[in-house]
Design an enzyme around this catalytic site. Structure first.
Site, short mmCIF file in Angstrom:
data_model
loop_
_atom_site.label_atom_id
_atom_site.label_comp_id
_atom_site.label_asym_id
_atom_site.label_seq_id
_atom_site.Cartn_x
_atom_site.Cartn_y
_atom_site.Cartn_z
N GLY A 111 0.67 -1.15 -0.05
CA GLY A 111 0.05 -0.08 0.00
C GLY A 111 0.91 1.27 0.12
O GLY A 111 0.64 2.26 0.81
N SER B 201 1.50 3.52 -2.44
CA SER B 201 1.49 4.53 -3.47
C SER B 201 0.86 5.85 -2.83
O SER B 201 0.72 6.79 -3.48
CB SER B 201 0.38 3.80 -4.54
OG SER B 201 -0.94 4.00 -3.97
N ARG B 202 0.36 5.79 -1.70
CA ARG B 202 -0.42 7.10 -1.11
C ARG B 202 -0.20 7.08 0.25
O ARG B 202 0.01 6.26 0.88
CB ARG B 202 -1.74 7.62 -1.76
CG ARG B 202 -2.64 6.19 -1.46
CD ARG B 202 -3.96 6.69 -2.26
NE ARG B 202 -4.92 5.49 -1.99
CZ ARG B 202 -5.95 5.65 -0.86
NH1 ARG B 202 -6.03 6.76 -0.42
NH2 ARG B 202 -6.80 4.57 -0.84
N TYR C 87 -13.47 -2.86 10.74
CA TYR C 87 -12.15 -2.09 10.31
C TYR C 87 -11.36 -2.34 11.97
O TYR C 87 -10.36 -2.52 12.01
CB TYR C 87 -12.36 -0.83 10.25
CG TYR C 87 -10.85 -0.01 9.92
CD1 TYR C 87 -9.98 -0.14 8.94
CD2 TYR C 87 -10.70 1.10 11.02
CE1 TYR C 87 -9.16 0.59 8.78
CE2 TYR C 87 -9.40 1.71 10.64
CZ TYR C 87 -8.62 1.43 9.71
OH TYR C 87 -7.54 2.20 9.53
N ALA C 88 -12.14 -1.99 13.00
CA ALA C 88 -11.75 -1.90 14.12
C ALA C 88 -11.28 -3.38 14.59
O ALA C 88 -10.08 -3.56 14.96
CB ALA C 88 -12.42 -1.44 15.26
N ALA C 89 -11.91 -4.25 14.30
CA ALA C 89 -11.72 -5.71 14.41
C ALA C 89 -10.40 -6.18 13.81
O ALA C 89 -9.59 -7.00 14.45
CB ALA C 89 -12.72 -6.84 14.09
N LYS D 67 -8.01 -4.24 12.42
CA LYS D 67 -6.72 -3.58 13.08
C LYS D 67 -6.44 -4.13 14.43
O LYS D 67 -5.16 -3.97 14.81
CB LYS D 67 -7.01 -2.15 13.10
CG LYS D 67 -7.04 -1.35 11.83
CD LYS D 67 -5.93 -1.85 11.03
CE LYS D 67 -5.82 -0.98 9.83
NZ LYS D 67 -4.61 -1.01 8.79
#
Length: 248
Positions: free
Chosen positions: A13, A15-16, A156-158, A160
């Site tokens: 990841g 590229s930005r 998302y939280a799970a 991370k």
């Protein structure tokens, strides 16, 4: 300090955002950088060109971390071609927000496949050459949301939070081989994604940050590069928070 001359680093990841800033800073410290992207080849090439213009070495490769098998095979091939791999920054990720009652199984699968399974696939491939070299640095890019939770971001939280558990487990598994594994947990970082927030959303987020401002991508990258350096050789299984006091 933080001399990475002779080291090869892979940034997924890249590229930005945080990934791009990390790739540039790793190269500035002397590392040869391989950065990956999924769709935006032009952005990846811009990062490569920026690195090369500053006298660094970089290349961009397409890598889809959404497939465990393909990600593992691709990283293994990249490491073989590069003659080894010293640093892995597992940064590629996706955020599909929504309350649990509206969460589709497909969205959960996509989030876990890219954020968690993809990171572990890359780590699995990277660990093999690191074990042979009896040295290596693996840094998972987690999130403050994985530490404190956030309404509307359960998937998302799970994913991370799982990266934090993975980092701690892998740190125990491979410490005897000279490999350190850590996580960086950024808070509100000024990136292309967060720049699209409405003013009210921005103010709501900043109200929870004691320092009163978002981090720059470069500030998150600095924490990652520190963990990749020889100066951090005695740090493993840790979570380095870069959140302005948002979570303590």
């Amino acid at each position: 300090m933080f001399d990475l001359s002779g080291k090869t680093a892979l940034v997924t990841g890249g590229s930005r955002g945080i990934g791009s800033a990390t790739a540039e800073l790793l190269a500035r410290q002397g590392a040869r950088v391989i950065l990956t992207y999924v769709r935006d080849a032009e952005a990846a090439q811009r990062t490569v060109q920026s690195i090369e213009a500053a006298g660094g070495r970089a290349e961009a490769e397409k890598l889809d971390t959404g497939s465990f098998e393909q990600a593992e095979a691709s990283v293994a091939a990249l490491a073989k071609r590069a003659g080894g791999l010293d640093i892995l920054v597992a940064n590629a990720g996706v955020a599909i927000d929504g309350l649990l009652l509206r969460l589709r199984e497909q969205d959960l699968d996509t989030t876990l496949s890219i954020n968690l399974k993809g990171a572990l696939a890359c780590a699995q491939a990277a660990i093999k050459p690191m074990m042979r070299a009896r040295s290596g640095r693996i840094i998972f890019v987690s999130s403050v949301v994985g530490q404190m939770g956030n309404a509307g971001q359960v998937a998302y939280a799970a994913s991370k939070a799982a990266l934090i558990g993975a980092a701690k487990s892998l740190a125990r598994e491979y410490a005897s081989r000279g490999i350190t594994v850590n996580a960086v947990a950024p808070g509100y970082v000024e990136t292309d994604m967060t720049s699209k927030l409405e003013p009210a959303q921005r103010e709501a987020m900043l109200s929870g940050v004691p320092l009163g401002r978002p981090a720059s991508a470069a500030e998150a990258a600095a924490a990652i590069v520190f963990l990749a350096s020889s100066e951090a050789a005695y740090i493993t299984g840790q979570v380095l928070a870069v959140n302005g006091g948002m979570y303590m």
